[in-house]
Write a protein that holds these residues in place. Structure first.
Motif, PDB file in Angstrom:
ATOM      1  N   SER A 283       2.013   9.731  -5.633  1.00  0.00           N
ATOM      2  CA  SER A 283       1.218  10.901  -5.271  1.00  0.00           C
ATOM      3  C   SER A 283       1.861  11.657  -4.110  1.00  0.00           C
ATOM      4  O   SER A 283       1.791  12.886  -4.033  1.00  0.00           O
ATOM      5  CB  SER A 283      -0.211  10.479  -4.904  1.00  0.00           C
ATOM      6  OG  SER A 283      -0.197   9.556  -3.831  1.00  0.00           O
ATOM      7  N   MET A 284       2.522  10.938  -3.190  1.00  0.00           N
ATOM      8  CA  MET A 284       3.151  11.597  -2.053  1.00  0.00           C
ATOM      9  C   MET A 284       4.284  12.514  -2.514  1.00  0.00           C
ATOM     10  O   MET A 284       4.383  13.667  -2.084  1.00  0.00           O
ATOM     11  CB  MET A 284       3.697  10.556  -1.077  1.00  0.00           C
ATOM     12  CG  MET A 284       4.280  11.156   0.197  1.00  0.00           C
ATOM     13  SD  MET A 284       5.307   9.993   1.135  1.00  0.00           S
ATOM     14  CE  MET A 284       6.810  10.000   0.154  1.00  0.00           C
ATOM     15  N   ILE A 285       5.155  12.016  -3.408  1.00  0.00           N
ATOM     16  CA  ILE A 285       6.282  12.831  -3.883  1.00  0.00           C
ATOM     17  C   ILE A 285       5.776  14.022  -4.690  1.00  0.00           C
ATOM     18  O   ILE A 285       6.325  15.130  -4.594  1.00  0.00           O
ATOM     19  CB  ILE A 285       7.259  11.972  -4.705  1.00  0.00           C
ATOM     20  CG1 ILE A 285       7.904  10.915  -3.812  1.00  0.00           C
ATOM     21  CG2 ILE A 285       8.321  12.839  -5.359  1.00  0.00           C
ATOM     22  CD1 ILE A 285       8.702  11.474  -2.651  1.00  0.00           C
ATOM     23  N   ASP A 286       4.743  13.819  -5.495  1.00  0.00           N
ATOM     24  CA  ASP A 286       4.170  14.950  -6.232  1.00  0.00           C
ATOM     25  C   ASP A 286       3.707  16.045  -5.271  1.00  0.00           C
ATOM     26  O   ASP A 286       3.911  17.244  -5.529  1.00  0.00           O
ATOM     27  CB  ASP A 286       2.990  14.480  -7.083  1.00  0.00           C
ATOM     28  CG  ASP A 286       3.436  13.676  -8.296  1.00  0.00           C
ATOM     29  OD1 ASP A 286       4.626  13.781  -8.662  1.00  0.00           O
ATOM     30  OD2 ASP A 286       2.606  12.938  -8.861  1.00  0.00           O
ATOM     31  N   SER A 287       3.097  15.646  -4.177  1.00  0.00           N
ATOM     32  CA  SER A 287       2.614  16.630  -3.197  1.00  0.00           C
ATOM     33  C   SER A 287       3.775  17.307  -2.490  1.00  0.00           C
ATOM     34  O   SER A 287       3.747  18.522  -2.246  1.00  0.00           O
ATOM     35  CB  SER A 287       1.702  15.940  -2.168  1.00  0.00           C
ATOM     36  OG  SER A 287       0.584  15.350  -2.798  1.00  0.00           O
TER      37      SER A 287
ATOM     38  N   ARG B   8       0.827  -1.200   0.000  1.00  0.00           N
ATOM     39  CA  ARG B   8       0.000   0.000   0.000  1.00  0.00           C
ATOM     40  C   ARG B   8       0.866   1.258   0.000  1.00  0.00           C
ATOM     41  O   ARG B   8       0.597   2.218  -0.719  1.00  0.00           O
ATOM     42  CB  ARG B   8      -0.922   0.002   1.220  1.00  0.00           C
ATOM     43  CG  ARG B   8      -1.851   1.226   1.291  1.00  0.00           C
ATOM     44  CD  ARG B   8      -2.545   1.303   2.642  1.00  0.00           C
ATOM     45  NE  ARG B   8      -1.583   1.458   3.719  1.00  0.00           N
ATOM     46  CZ  ARG B   8      -1.044   2.635   4.063  1.00  0.00           C
ATOM     47  NH1 ARG B   8      -1.355   3.734   3.397  1.00  0.00           N
ATOM     48  NH2 ARG B   8      -0.181   2.702   5.059  1.00  0.00           N
ATOM     49  N   SER B   9       1.936   1.246   0.809  1.00  0.00           N
ATOM     50  CA  SER B   9       2.799   2.423   0.880  1.00  0.00           C
ATOM     51  C   SER B   9       3.568   2.629  -0.421  1.00  0.00           C
ATOM     52  O   SER B   9       3.816   3.764  -0.834  1.00  0.00           O
ATOM     53  CB  SER B   9       3.765   2.297   2.055  1.00  0.00           C
ATOM     54  OG  SER B   9       4.569   1.150   1.917  1.00  0.00           O
ATOM     55  N   GLU B  10       3.968   1.553  -1.084  1.00  0.00           N
ATOM     56  CA  GLU B  10       4.649   1.680  -2.377  1.00  0.00           C
ATOM     57  C   GLU B  10       3.718   2.261  -3.426  1.00  0.00           C
ATOM     58  O   GLU B  10       4.130   3.082  -4.256  1.00  0.00           O
ATOM     59  CB  GLU B  10       5.172   0.317  -2.831  1.00  0.00           C
ATOM     60  CG  GLU B  10       6.356  -0.183  -2.024  1.00  0.00           C
ATOM     61  CD  GLU B  10       6.747  -1.603  -2.375  1.00  0.00           C
ATOM     62  OE1 GLU B  10       7.868  -2.009  -2.036  1.00  0.00           O
ATOM     63  OE2 GLU B  10       5.920  -2.327  -2.989  1.00  0.00           O
ATOM     64  N   GLN B  11       2.461   1.860  -3.379  1.00  0.00           N
ATOM     65  CA  GLN B  11       1.492   2.389  -4.344  1.00  0.00           C
ATOM     66  C   GLN B  11       1.275   3.889  -4.157  1.00  0.00           C
ATOM     67  O   GLN B  11       1.008   4.624  -5.109  1.00  0.00           O
ATOM     68  CB  GLN B  11       0.163   1.650  -4.205  1.00  0.00           C
ATOM     69  CG  GLN B  11       0.219   0.193  -4.617  1.00  0.00           C
ATOM     70  CD  GLN B  11      -1.062  -0.555  -4.289  1.00  0.00           C
ATOM     71  OE1 GLN B  11      -1.966  -0.002  -3.664  1.00  0.00           O
ATOM     72  NE2 GLN B  11      -1.130  -1.816  -4.698  1.00  0.00           N
ATOM     73  N   GLY B  12       1.413   4.358  -2.916  1.00  0.00           N
ATOM     74  CA  GLY B  12       1.142   5.764  -2.638  1.00  0.00           C
ATOM     75  C   GLY B  12       2.323   6.689  -2.786  1.00  0.00           C
ATOM     76  O   GLY B  12       2.183   7.902  -2.611  1.00  0.00           O
TER      77      GLY B  12
END
Length: 856
Positions: free
Chosen positions: A429-433, A422-426
């Motif tokens: 979007s996290m780095i973009d933010s 789950r954390s790899e999938q996110g």
């Protein structure tokens, strides 16, 4: 009762049963701890830790640590080690717990016995484990993947980096107030016992094709997805990661890990460096295997500890291996490293890799925040003896399909070999933010300016910052301002320029250049096809050539000895560079240069009674050149506006030829120059590695000394790898010469055996440099009145010499990796000590960030 009513009662009964069942039936049991010797308190490696009634277990590591997790309901855990009493402890089922154990030696029970046995010493002779390993070594050639005539496969690679050991204290730091959203992506499963925060992810799917004769391999990338950072060269990040995480072949004698060469446990000389033990015979899938453990005879050597599973048949093939490194090894910032490989049977009795995982925990302190890096490889769909035509393997060894970077998550969801967490999938979007937060952008910009030396303004960057000010006795204080365009300006055109003003000589100097890519790629992308035009009006210290630093860097303004001889040069330069996929390249060049002496340097053909006569104001040359370079399998670290080679075990050959015709574009002389250079890195594990460089050159024709080979000298206090650090500027010139430069990096081989040095992680380095040459009669000014006299001191004594019947030599010993960034050398000049203003000994230093090992 209706069927629906029965169903409702059934659901209600299941719900009640679920609520009444104890929590331990569905909760996970997690246990970690340290196993030590009861008497000495020393940690015990290779203790077998097993949850009774299950197959869940593993051995303790070098530090006696273990970690287990299971969904089984067994309440007992067993600790066993040869020579020690077995220990059984109770577990708290369904809970996370720390369980440390002290084990007592069986020999302690014999204290009251009159006749005591002696402790058995490990030896190779008559050792069944060593006999087994020697059979594995004898069968290596048959089991190597290179022994297959041909094969093809599908490869999946996942590379990730994450912050590790993320604590509540770190999360609550004031500076992270605007970044709290990132902690929604924490992962506590990938790294046992630690919480990580994924920050980088790259996935690659490719098809690999191999043939044995001639040995060639081609990889075609069919899909790639990765996190992208706005201000960094993302292709360069991928290349650097590939350099750190090189492919591991346990059948080789040495294994590359983090640019170091480790000795394989099945190396030809493995029994000299390892102790082996047969633990059991087990079933691994449908294959019966010997289960072995191994650990180093010397923990400080570049070797592994771990376990092997060897097929229980006449092939003696490796079926699986788990390896880790000792914390005693001198690796910067590496707290933990683990490598796991499994092999699959592709044909009766023949095995090829199916999974290859390496994980590393980087960090400065033992318990502080770190970086967790992992590379996971998976191979499947093997096809044997399906050879492609030979021309299929031409071109780049790794090629990317045009559509590879456009395939999104929907493609990877059906093609990746293992699911993402789950954390790899996110992480995307996290780095973009994160990159949208101004504080992050400003911090990255500041770090980039400090490390690279340029301030980025988008399409243009200003720098290098270290050259804004410098000093020279002839020019006085020098102020420089310059910059260059970036790929944001144009990926195919680069403009670069600077201007300098000297306050003592009151002269302006300047440079302007244009580089243009002639192919479809950028001017920096491999393979290059570039043309470059430049013009400069600058100064040059004869014989000074620095590596990876500008001559006018302010840190190098202080020099020893006389530094009053200078050349003003006006130079037009045109060159064309063409690189090929096999890493052969050629450079065609044309150069027109006018050189004017300055300071106490003069171009004079006669010298009567210490009075200069027949002084020549300047000389002009127009030369055409061709340079050939071959560097097999070379990789580069690719920055935004530069690239730096990362050396491997293959030699690098360079040949350069120059030709000048008198009268051509005002050239004053006709001559030819030929230079040949060979560089080779020698891996000499476990005692480190060496860099060997051999060069030879010759000047054909009759020319004055400024056009001969002015040997590379260094009067700065910075250690220069390719210069002679105790030779003075203009001290030696030759028209034919041969040189050898040998440096050995011991990587702490000796220091690791000294407790204080071992703790400091210092590393030893030693070098020898030698050059032999001469000035032939054709270029001897004493025999040719029209040639310039060799420079002299202000008192008329000789300054410049020809190397006579003996070579110039200097040697050094040094300590590297001081505070991870500094190296200091004690240098001895071996001969020509009768020359004026020379020193027999000198101390030089250099800053070099040794991330893992010292590199050229």
């Amino acid at each position: 009762m209706s069927e629906r009513g029965n169903l409702s009662i059934s659901k209600f009964s299941i719900l009640c049963l679920w609520l009444l069942l104890p929590h331990s039936l569905w909760a996970q049991t997690i246990v970690r701890g340290v196993v030590t010797d009861e008497k000495t308190g020393d940690p015990l490696p290779f203790v077998s830790v097993l949850i009774e009634g299950t197959t869940v277990g593993k051995n303790t590591d070098f530090n006696g640590q273990y970690f287990l997790e299971t969904n089984e309901t067994s309440a007992k855990i067993r600790f066993t080690l040869v020579g020690y009493n077995t220990v059984v402890k109770d577990l708290k089922v369904g809970q996370s717990q720390i369980l440390s154990v002290k084990m007592s030696s069986k020999s302690q029970q014999l204290k009251e016995v009159t006749v005591e046995g002696t402790k058995q010493r490990y030896k190779n002779k008559d050792n069944p484990a060593v006999d087994l390993i020697r059979r594995v070594i004898d069968h290596k050639k048959l089991n190597r993947k290179e022994d297959f005539d041909s094969y093809e496969l599908e490869k999946y690679e996942k590379v990730q980096f994450a912050l590790s050991n993320v604590s509540e204290k770190f999360k609550n730091r004031r500076i992270l107030k605007n970044f709290q959203f990132i902690f929604n992506n924490l992962d506590s499963n990938q790294m046992p016992g630690k919480v990580i925060l994924p920050a980088y992810l790259q996935e690659t799917l490719s098809d690999v094709y191999y043939i044995k004769n001639p040995q060639r391999q081609k990889e075609i990338v069919t899909a790639q997805s990765k996190v992208k950072f706005d201000r960094l060269n993302n292709d360069g990040i991928g290349t650097f990661i590939g350099y750190l995480y090189q492919d591991v072949n346990i059948y080789n004698n040495t294994v590359p890990i983090l640019t170091n060469q480790f000795i394989s446990p099945i190396s030809d000389n493995g029994p000299l460096f390892y102790k082996y033990y047969i633990l059991d015979t087990v079933m691994l899938g449908y294959t019966r295997c010997y289960h072995m453990s191994f650990y180093p005879r010397n923990k400080a050597d570049f070797v592994f500890q771990g376990e092997l599973w060897i097929t229980f048949d006449t092939t003696y093939a490796v079926r699986k291996n788990e390896m880790m490194v000792s914390p005693d090894i001198n690796l910067n910032f590496v707290k933990e490293l683990k490598l796991t490989q499994e092999y699959v049977e592709v044909r009766s009795g023949e095995y090829l890799l199916s999974t290859d995982n390496i994980s590393i925990d980087f960090g400065i302190g033992e318990n502080g925040l770190g970086i967790f890096g992992q590379r996971a490889l998976s191979y499947k769909n093997y096809k044997l003896n399906n050879r492609k035509l030979d021309q299929f393997y031409d071109g780049l060894a790794v090629e990317m399909q045009d559509s590879a970077s456009t395939k999104g998550e929907s493609y990877f969801a059906t093609h990746r070999h293992q699911e993402l967490t789950r954390s790899e999938q996110g992480v995307y979007s996290m780095i973009d933010s994160v990159q949208k937060v101004p504080l992050f952008r400003h911090t990255v910009s500041l770090l980039e300016m400090i490390l690279v030396g340029y301030k980025d303004f988008g399409a243009v960057e200003i720098g290098p910052l270290g050259t804004f000010y410098s000093y020279h006795p002839i020019e006085g204080n020098r102020i420089r301002f310059g910059g260059r365009t970036t790929r944001q300006f144009s990926p195919r055109v680069e403009l670069e320029g600077y201007a300098i003003y000297g306050f003592k000589d009151e002269k302006w100097k300047y440079y302007f250049g244009v580089r243009k890519a002639l192919g479809k790629s950028s001017y920096l992308d491999f393979p290059q096809k570039n043309i470059k035009v430049s013009y400069s009006h600058e100064t040059k210290i004869p014989g000074l050539e620095l590596n990876f630093v500008h001559e006018d860097n302010f840190l190098l303004s202080i020099k020893r000895g006389d530094n009053t001889k200078l050349i003003y040069k006006k130079e037009f330069n045109l060159e064309y560079v063409s690189e090929f996929p096999n890493h052969f390249s050629y450079t065609l060049g044309f150069k027109n240069r006018e050189e004017t002496p300055a300071g106490t340097l003069h171009f004079n053909t006669e010298n009567y009674n210490d009075t200069l006569s027949n002084v020549v104001d300047n000389i002009t040359t127009s030369t055409m050149s061709i340079a050939l370079r071959y560097a097999p399998h070379e990789q580069f670290y690719q920055g935004k506006s530069f690239r730096k080679p990362m050396h491997n075990e293959y030699p690098i050959l360079q040949v350069r030829y120059e030709r000048s015709f008198k009268g051509f574009l005002h050239s004053d002389y006709s001559f030819q120059k030929l230079t040949v250079n060979i560089f080779k890195r020698l891996n000499l594990s476990p005692i480190g590695y060496s860099n060997l460089e051999i060069e030879a050159g010759k000047v054909f024709g009759t020319v004055p000394y400024p056009l001969l080979e002015i040997h590379r000298a260094n009067q700065t206090f910075s250690y220069q790898m390719q210069s002679y650090n105790l030779m003075n500027f203009l001290e030696f010139v030759s028209d034919e010469y041969a040189s050898i430069n040998y440096t050995h990096f011991f990587n702490g081989f000796f220091f690791n055996k000294i407790p204080l040095f071992k703790k400091l992680k210092w590393r030893e380095v030693a070098s020898v440099k030698m050059i032999y040459g001469r000035i032939t009669d054709a270029n001897n000014p004493d025999l040719n009145p029209g040639l310039f006299k060799l420079p002299v001191q202000t008192d008329g004594s000789p300054l410049t010499y020809s190397l006579s019947a003996r070579p110039y030599m200097e040697a050094s010993i040094g300590i590297a990796n001081i505070f991870k960034i500094f190296r200091i050398d004690l240098i001895r000049r071996i001969n020509y000590l009768e020359h004026a203003n020379v020193s027999e000994y000198g101390v030089r230093g250099m800053f070099k960030f040794d991330f893992l090992v010292s590199c050229k």
